[in-house]
Scaffold this active site. Sequence first.
Site, PDB file in Angstrom:
ATOM      1  N   ASP A 145       1.032  -1.161  -0.098  1.00 47.89           N
ATOM      2  CA  ASP A 145      -0.137   0.104   0.085  1.00 47.89           C
ATOM      3  C   ASP A 145       0.974   1.334   0.056  1.00 47.89           C
ATOM      4  O   ASP A 145       2.068   1.196  -0.635  1.00 47.89           O
ATOM      5  CB  ASP A 145      -1.034  -0.112   1.112  1.00 47.89           C
ATOM      6  CG  ASP A 145      -2.406   0.692   0.944  1.00 47.89           C
ATOM      7  OD1 ASP A 145      -2.195   1.859   0.762  1.00 47.89           O
ATOM      8  OD2 ASP A 145      -3.468   0.016   0.944  1.00 47.89           O
ATOM      9  N   HIS A 180      -3.782   6.011   3.043  1.00 44.79           N
ATOM     10  CA  HIS A 180      -4.477   5.000   2.998  1.00 44.79           C
ATOM     11  C   HIS A 180      -4.007   3.647   3.548  1.00 44.79           C
ATOM     12  O   HIS A 180      -4.810   2.813   4.163  1.00 44.79           O
ATOM     13  CB  HIS A 180      -4.425   4.829   1.597  1.00 44.79           C
ATOM     14  CG  HIS A 180      -5.256   3.698   0.706  1.00 44.79           C
ATOM     15  ND1 HIS A 180      -5.065   2.409   0.435  1.00 44.79           N
ATOM     16  CD2 HIS A 180      -6.613   3.679   0.288  1.00 44.79           C
ATOM     17  CE1 HIS A 180      -6.061   1.878  -0.073  1.00 44.79           C
ATOM     18  NE2 HIS A 180      -7.001   2.521  -0.196  1.00 44.79           N
ATOM     19  N   SER A 459     -11.325  -1.251  -0.555  1.00 45.57           N
ATOM     20  CA  SER A 459      -9.979  -1.004   0.218  1.00 45.57           C
ATOM     21  C   SER A 459     -10.145  -1.306   1.959  1.00 45.57           C
ATOM     22  O   SER A 459      -9.221  -1.705   2.384  1.00 45.57           O
ATOM     23  CB  SER A 459      -9.484   0.475   0.157  1.00 45.57           C
ATOM     24  OG  SER A 459      -8.886   0.484  -1.229  1.00 45.57           O
TER      25      SER A 459
END
Length: 525
Positions: A145, A180, A459
Amino acid sequence: MIQRSNRASNKILSLCLTAAAASILCSSAMAAAPDTTRVIVAFKPGAKAAIKGVVAAAKGSVKHEIFGMNAMAIEVPRTALAGLENNPNVEYVEEDVIRKPFALTTPSTGTPYASGQLVPYGIKLVQADQLPDTNAGNRKVCIIDSGVDFTHEDLKDNGANVTGEYDSGTGWWNTDETHHGTHVFGTIAGVNNSGVGVVGVNPNKKLKLHIVKVFGANGAWTYSSTLASAANKCGAANANIITMSLGGGRASMTEQKAFDSLQTKGVLSIAAAGNDGNTVVSYPAGYASVMMVAALDENKNWATFSQYNSKVEIAGPGVSVLSTVPMGVGQDPVLSVGTTTYAPTAMEGSPVTTATAPLADFGIGDTVNTAVSGKVCLIQRGTVDFATKVTNCQNSGGVGAVVYNNVAGPLAGTLGTTVTNIPSVGASDTEGAAMKAQLGQSATVGVKASNYAYFDGTSMATPHVSAVAALVWSYFPTCTGSQIRTSLDNSALDLGTAGRDTKYGYGLVQAKAAYDRIASLGCGK
């Protein structure tokens, strides 16, 4: 303490390429010059130097040498492709396709988590509260990520259990410029510590994690070549599970070979279905060697943004998921009038500040009105955009703005590029109606910095499934990754159409049910 965010986007790029070699001519307009293209070249063992020579002779450049494979990403003039494809040292040439990132709580009662924390609804929905992570130290999850803010108050106590990679393009694994990866990490392993933040699926500082950072500060996308390298690095780090909250709309032979190889070595790879709400198959989730995860909400309803197709295998919580974000980057909206405390949403673009003043009716906020000078403006949605409403309030001398919805439900607004000096929040239609009866009372409105945020997306569903896989597998370490995958599928809570379907797959992942099934029937049943 919380920020509500639009879902982490994985808008599929409409690239013009097909699988045919000639179609590579349309490749990667986002990154390559108009007369060049970026491709992956797979070559025969021992031919690396020869291929580099061919690339240099063609006035091209090597962009990425894929870790663990006889392949590299290159950028070359389009006219050089035919020669590469016919080179006896070349096995194949394919597009280096784009990969992009694809974010309701209750207070802890003290059992099984320490008091003073919030328990995201997904923790209970996947039964993580029913299965202690006592044995989690024998499993390792690799997160591919944007890195993780490892200074975070709710993550740093994982300590030596967390390792990662340095990359010359994206930087150190323990920083996260896009937020994220930190959100994903928190869902997997947010620490069970009294009075601090949230809890993850594996909250007791036992699970091992390895971080490979593919999204850096300067971009929200990466290439399939980089992802193949990242996956192989996860394998080299002895990860049992690879979790990927990312994807794109085209398959890659190189990528598929990497994940197929990892599967044969016992690794379980898990990836997001995508957020476009259509039937497009995203990759890497679409490969047979990868488990595709769809999203649902706190009521176990399919999230309308979640992509649906025959490849969807299992579902996890992915709507309004509360988790960690880098320290101070989240937003906590506050709103109270008189003795009533409301639950607003932060207006995206609002300054981080608060104001207290009498509440005044500002209508729809389409004109300046100095009658609200020194007051908090209550504004109904409609006619003009949010930025204009808040700017008109500010130009009228207002010290804060509350925009309430003109249709049912909460309001999540944005000021776009407009810069304002007064705090602004959104409110639901029912909250607006209630505040209309409180005009003149003292109102406090504002946005405070936070270390946590609500995100939507597949996600967010993916780390729930990956973390449950690690939790269940830790009790049965002799099972293979493929067997754990089968057991998770067979123990999932069936939702939607009976049996496997295109929206939920086999259903909602269930930790305790999977444990019970393996304990009773054995691995892979």
